[in-house]
Enzyme design. Structure first.
Site, PDB file in Angstrom:
ATOM      1  N   ARG A  50     -10.111 -28.528  80.512  1.00  0.00           N
ATOM      2  CA  ARG A  50     -10.795 -28.516  81.491  1.00  0.00           C
ATOM      3  C   ARG A  50     -10.456 -29.507  82.722  1.00  0.00           C
ATOM      4  O   ARG A  50     -10.364 -30.572  82.402  1.00  0.00           O
ATOM      5  CB  ARG A  50     -12.412 -28.863  81.132  1.00  0.00           C
ATOM      6  N   SER A 144     -17.447 -23.609  80.734  1.00  0.00           N
ATOM      7  CA  SER A 144     -18.467 -23.459  80.266  1.00  0.00           C
ATOM      8  C   SER A 144     -19.700 -23.882  81.181  1.00  0.00           C
ATOM      9  O   SER A 144     -19.861 -22.970  82.151  1.00  0.00           O
ATOM     10  CB  SER A 144     -18.735 -24.549  79.156  1.00  0.00           C
ATOM     11  N   HIS A 145     -20.228 -24.774  81.177  1.00  0.00           N
ATOM     12  CA  HIS A 145     -21.499 -25.093  82.044  1.00  0.00           C
ATOM     13  C   HIS A 145     -21.258 -25.868  83.255  1.00  0.00           C
ATOM     14  O   HIS A 145     -21.951 -26.451  84.201  1.00  0.00           O
ATOM     15  CB  HIS A 145     -22.654 -25.966  81.313  1.00  0.00           C
ATOM     16  N   ASP A 314     -25.731 -20.715  79.717  1.00  0.00           N
ATOM     17  CA  ASP A 314     -24.809 -21.158  80.450  1.00  0.00           C
ATOM     18  C   ASP A 314     -23.511 -20.376  80.976  1.00  0.00           C
ATOM     19  O   ASP A 314     -23.758 -19.033  80.974  1.00  0.00           O
ATOM     20  CB  ASP A 314     -24.045 -22.455  79.885  1.00  0.00           C
ATOM     21  N   ASP A 316     -20.621 -19.413  80.367  1.00  0.00           N
ATOM     22  CA  ASP A 316     -19.822 -18.576  79.329  1.00  0.00           C
ATOM     23  C   ASP A 316     -20.643 -18.062  78.449  1.00  0.00           C
ATOM     24  O   ASP A 316     -20.365 -17.392  77.281  1.00  0.00           O
ATOM     25  CB  ASP A 316     -18.669 -19.338  78.786  1.00  0.00           C
ATOM     26  N   ASP A 318     -22.638 -19.300  75.750  1.00  0.00           N
ATOM     27  CA  ASP A 318     -22.790 -19.705  74.436  1.00  0.00           C
ATOM     28  C   ASP A 318     -23.776 -20.712  74.140  1.00  0.00           C
ATOM     29  O   ASP A 318     -24.449 -20.975  73.161  1.00  0.00           O
ATOM     30  CB  ASP A 318     -21.543 -20.514  73.943  1.00  0.00           C
ATOM     31  N   ARG A 319     -24.444 -21.135  75.681  1.00  0.00           N
ATOM     32  CA  ARG A 319     -25.726 -22.266  75.481  1.00  0.00           C
ATOM     33  C   ARG A 319     -26.859 -21.293  75.600  1.00  0.00           C
ATOM     34  O   ARG A 319     -26.892 -20.450  76.285  1.00  0.00           O
ATOM     35  CB  ARG A 319     -25.544 -23.411  76.224  1.00  0.00           C
ATOM     36  N   THR A 383     -19.451 -34.081  66.965  1.00  0.00           N
ATOM     37  CA  THR A 383     -19.717 -33.102  68.342  1.00  0.00           C
ATOM     38  C   THR A 383     -18.549 -31.910  68.317  1.00  0.00           C
ATOM     39  O   THR A 383     -17.481 -32.483  68.213  1.00  0.00           O
ATOM     40  CB  THR A 383     -19.942 -33.938  69.390  1.00  0.00           C
ATOM     41  N   GLU A 402     -26.519 -27.961  67.890  1.00  0.00           N
ATOM     42  CA  GLU A 402     -26.317 -29.076  68.484  1.00  0.00           C
ATOM     43  C   GLU A 402     -27.359 -29.389  69.536  1.00  0.00           C
ATOM     44  O   GLU A 402     -28.034 -28.496  70.005  1.00  0.00           O
ATOM     45  CB  GLU A 402     -24.829 -29.077  69.135  1.00  0.00           C
ATOM     46  N   SER A 404     -27.052 -30.355  72.347  1.00  0.00           N
ATOM     47  CA  SER A 404     -26.665 -29.734  73.675  1.00  0.00           C
ATOM     48  C   SER A 404     -26.650 -28.565  73.951  1.00  0.00           C
ATOM     49  O   SER A 404     -25.810 -27.516  74.688  1.00  0.00           O
ATOM     50  CB  SER A 404     -25.163 -30.238  73.755  1.00  0.00           C
ATOM     51  N   LYS A 415     -20.853 -20.867  69.350  1.00  0.00           N
ATOM     52  CA  LYS A 415     -22.381 -20.867  69.371  1.00  0.00           C
ATOM     53  C   LYS A 415     -22.704 -19.642  70.250  1.00  0.00           C
ATOM     54  O   LYS A 415     -21.783 -19.167  71.006  1.00  0.00           O
ATOM     55  CB  LYS A 415     -22.996 -21.997  70.082  1.00  0.00           C
TER      56      LYS A 415
HETATM   57  C1  G1P Z   1     -20.597 -31.071  75.168  1.00  0.00           C
HETATM   58  C2  G1P Z   1     -21.637 -31.371  74.108  1.00  0.00           C
HETATM   59  C3  G1P Z   1     -21.159 -30.852  72.742  1.00  0.00           C
HETATM   60  C4  G1P Z   1     -20.689 -29.414  72.840  1.00  0.00           C
HETATM   61  C5  G1P Z   1     -19.549 -29.359  73.923  1.00  0.00           C
HETATM   62  C6  G1P Z   1     -19.281 -27.821  74.245  1.00  0.00           C
HETATM   63  O1  G1P Z   1     -19.398 -32.078  74.456  1.00  0.00           O
HETATM   64  O2  G1P Z   1     -22.256 -32.824  74.031  1.00  0.00           O
HETATM   65  O3  G1P Z   1     -22.208 -30.829  72.033  1.00  0.00           O
HETATM   66  O4  G1P Z   1     -20.305 -28.746  71.439  1.00  0.00           O
HETATM   67  O5  G1P Z   1     -20.041 -29.981  75.254  1.00  0.00           O
HETATM   68  O6  G1P Z   1     -20.094 -27.208  74.767  1.00  0.00           O
HETATM   69  P1  G1P Z   1     -19.232 -33.417  75.032  1.00  0.00           P
HETATM   70  O7  G1P Z   1     -19.142 -33.469  76.674  1.00  0.00           O
HETATM   71  O8  G1P Z   1     -20.489 -34.424  74.806  1.00  0.00           O
HETATM   72  O9  G1P Z   1     -17.922 -33.810  74.465  1.00  0.00           O
HETATM   73 ZN    ZN Z   2     -20.501 -22.909  77.306  1.00  0.00          ZN
END
Ligand code: G1P
Ligand code: ZN
Length: 588
Positions: A50, A144-145, A314, A316, A318-319, A383, A402, A404, A415
């Site tokens: 990323r 992702s987000h 989010d 993509d 998944d959240r 995580t 999770e 998150s 997820k």
């Molecule tokens: C974050 C979230 C984690 C999740 C990941 C991907 O990762 O905390 O739970 O699995 O995004 O969506 P982090 O930025 O904390 O490494």
């Molecule tokens: Zn995502």
């Protein structure tokens, strides 16, 4: 999705429908070998590589190098017969990346790509399709987000044949290759039309035919959900005589077409119950992150009281974030616990049984209370979703989550935001209660874990690393165990302090350094870890978890209940002094 949104180019190759074709002049599609220089920073994080879009655009061959590194990690003997699934969240640079994947996959002997129409496919849908068609893996284009657009982020993530994110052994291999890559193979003339559903086949020099299949982005995933949930009951809940009203915010991300087709068209929720449903390259200029800060519009609409149930997703898909009437917030750690306690409301689990429950280490212990009461096995993993996949493949895990905003099950290996929403709606349909009543009854029965997370985003990396290193030193001092800390009228005694380490019960692999934990004698926990998904600077996450079963106290405000522990965490870590940050960027 049936509307073609692609513009801007004419495919070079006349597209064959079912059979292999050479290009218009009868020649094979040529493979070119391009010399390149390796980058040292292509280490995949918690969820793929990323970076800022500008990093992909301004550094020569940056995306090409990484895509070649992914494909080089695929065993050559698997490539010709193998299929890779490709899709993304619609963000800026996605279509450019997909064309590169097509060209590089063809030149490296991959037999077939299955791509979502217009490149669109949510992360859970990619996982579903990989599993369904028995692909060797997939490439997901998403950050992702994280915000999108030309000045936002882009990401490339590799998933394996179980449909889940590649485990560390594979991401390490990709990283190693990326650090020494000297050339990549590409068919620069080969361009595909991402818009037209159907097969396009090409004859690639030295390899057998190369097929690209453009598929409906939603259909396979919708078919899977129909098997998991009782659609008739959900339809009754959303559009029957006593229906509830829902508000689903796709945040301009990929999930819009899924919500429209499944929740509106199929389950009968009115069209205006789904908002921001057209995927946009910059997510309308917002963070496509379903939390109380970035989904503020949904929160304020829900406060108006017009809707019984609200959810956001989010970028993509998944959240998820779940809200009740008047904006009642369901903490994600509680959300998975509620689904666990009501798991028999979902037909899928009636068929499969419940093999086990799991949460990531920083997630609150709410799920543990359910596991204990219902005598289910509970796993605590580091995580990131990839750790759940191994347990699922071994038949040890059915439901996991999770803190998150990630919730899911062993129906796929990612997820799944919309799955979580349908799981909650199934519970509401069966219990005939409001979100708030379901949650409050849950706390009465199982007790409540108060939980909060503070995020300090874009902190100077050196300052963040030093703060963590110093904290570890304090925590690892023998005198730390047994020490007491007070704030207000609360006093906590340190029982355990460590850097979380996980041994995978399936393959025995050990993951170290997964987060600093201070555990007090009453079970309360303070956790610090550095994010593995940021693209600039460091993000420090502080998590606080504290159990309460006094019925007089379980409805209190978590921020009030947890203020003493936050104060203690900031004092022990000296976070503010060491990073110069007076307050967090986001509080959940
Ligand atoms: C974050 C979230 C984690 C999740 C990941 C991907 O990762 O905390 O739970 O699995 O995004 O969506 P982090 O930025 O904390 O490494
Ligand atoms: Zn995502």
């Amino acid at each position: 999705m049936s509307v073609c949104m692609q513009e801007g180019y004419v495919p070079f190759i006349p597209i064959g429908t079912q059979t292999a074709q050479a290009n218009s002049s009868g020649k094979m599609v040529k493979i070119t070998v391009v010399k390149t220089s390796a980058y040292t920073d292509q280490k995949p994080g918690t969820s793929g590589l990323r970076k800022r879009v500008t990093v992909f655009q301004r550094n020569q061959h940056y995306a090409e190098n990484f895509i070649q590194s992914i494909i080089s990690a695929v065993d050559p003997s698997q490539r010709q017969e193998g299929t890779l699934v490709v899709g993304g969240d619609g963000r800026f640079f996605m279509k450019d990346a997909i064309q590169l994947i097509v060209q590089i996959a063809a030149a490296n002997g991959i037999g077939r790509l299955v791509i979502g129409q217009n490149g669109i496919m949510s992360t859970p849908a990619v996982s579903c399709v990989i599993r369904k068609i028995k692909a060797i893996g997939g490439i997901i284009l998403t950050a992702s987000h994280n915000p999108g657009g030309p000045s936002g982020d882009f990401g490339i993530k590799y998933n394996i044949s179980n449909g889940g994110p590649a485990p560390e052994g594979i991401t390490d291999k990709i990283f190693q290759i990326s650090k020494s890559i000297q050339e990549y193979h590409i068919c620069p003339e080969l361009k595909v039309d991402l818009c037209a559903i159907g097969k396009q086949t090409f004859e690639v020099d030295t390899f057998k035919p190369f097929t690209v299949e453009i598929v409906d982005s939603v259909e396979s995933y919708a078919e899977m959900l129909r098997d998991i949930f009782d659609f008739a009951a959900l339809k009754e809940l959303l559009s029957g005589p006593n229906h509830i009203s829902v508000r689903l915010d796709a945040m301009h991300g990929v999930v819009g077409p899924y919500v429209k087709k499944i929740v509106c068209d199929e389950l009968g929720s009115p069209a205006n119950s789904a908002v921001n449903c057209v995927p946009s390259e910059d997510f309308g200029g917002h963070h496509p992150d379903p939390n109380l800060t970035y989904a503020a519009d949904l929160v304020s609409t829900m406060k108006g009281g017009e809707y019984d149930f609200g959810a956001a997703f989010d970028g993509d898909g998944d959240r998820n974030m779940i809200l009740g009437k008047h904006g009642f917030f369901v903490n994600p750690s509680d959300s998975v616990a509620v689904i666990g306690a009501n798991i028999t409301c979902i037909p899928y689990f009636q068929k499969t049984g419940v093999k086990g429950l799991a949460r990531s280490m920083p997630t609150s212990g709410a799920l543990d209370n359910v596991a204990k009461a219902l005598k289910m096995q509970l796993y605590e993993t580091p995580t990131g979703w990839k750790f759940f996949g191994n347990l699922m493949d071994a038949g040890k895990l059915s439901l996991c989550g999770e803190e998150s905003f990630g919730t899911g099950s062993d129906h796929i290996r990612e997820k799944d935001g919309l799955w979580a929403v349908l799981a909650w709606l199934s519970i509401l349909a069966s219990r005939k209660q409001s979100v708030e009543d379901v949650m409050k009854e849950h706390w009465q029965k199982f007790g409540r874990n108060f939980f909060t997370r503070y995020d300090y985003e874009e902190v100077d990396s050196d300052a963040a690393n030093k703060m963590i290193a110093d904290l570890q030193q304090i925590m690892f001092d023998k005198a730390f165990i047994g020490q007491t800390f007070s704030s207000g009228d609360k006093t906590y005694k340190v029982e355990k302090a460590d850097n979380f380490e996980y041994t995978d019960p399936v393959d025995g692999s050990v993951s170290k350094g997964q987060g600093l934990r201070i555990i007090f004698s009453d079970g309360s926990r303070i956790i610090f870890r550095l994010s593995g998904t940021g693209s600039a600077g460091a993000t420090i996450r502080l998590y606080i978890d504290s159990f309460e079963n006094d019925p007089q106290k379980i409805y209190q405000d978590p921020q009030v209940m947890l203020a003493p522990l936050v104060d203690i965490a900031l004092r022990i870590s000296q976070l503010q002094e060491k990073t110069g940050r007076n307050g967090p960027t986001v509080i959940t």
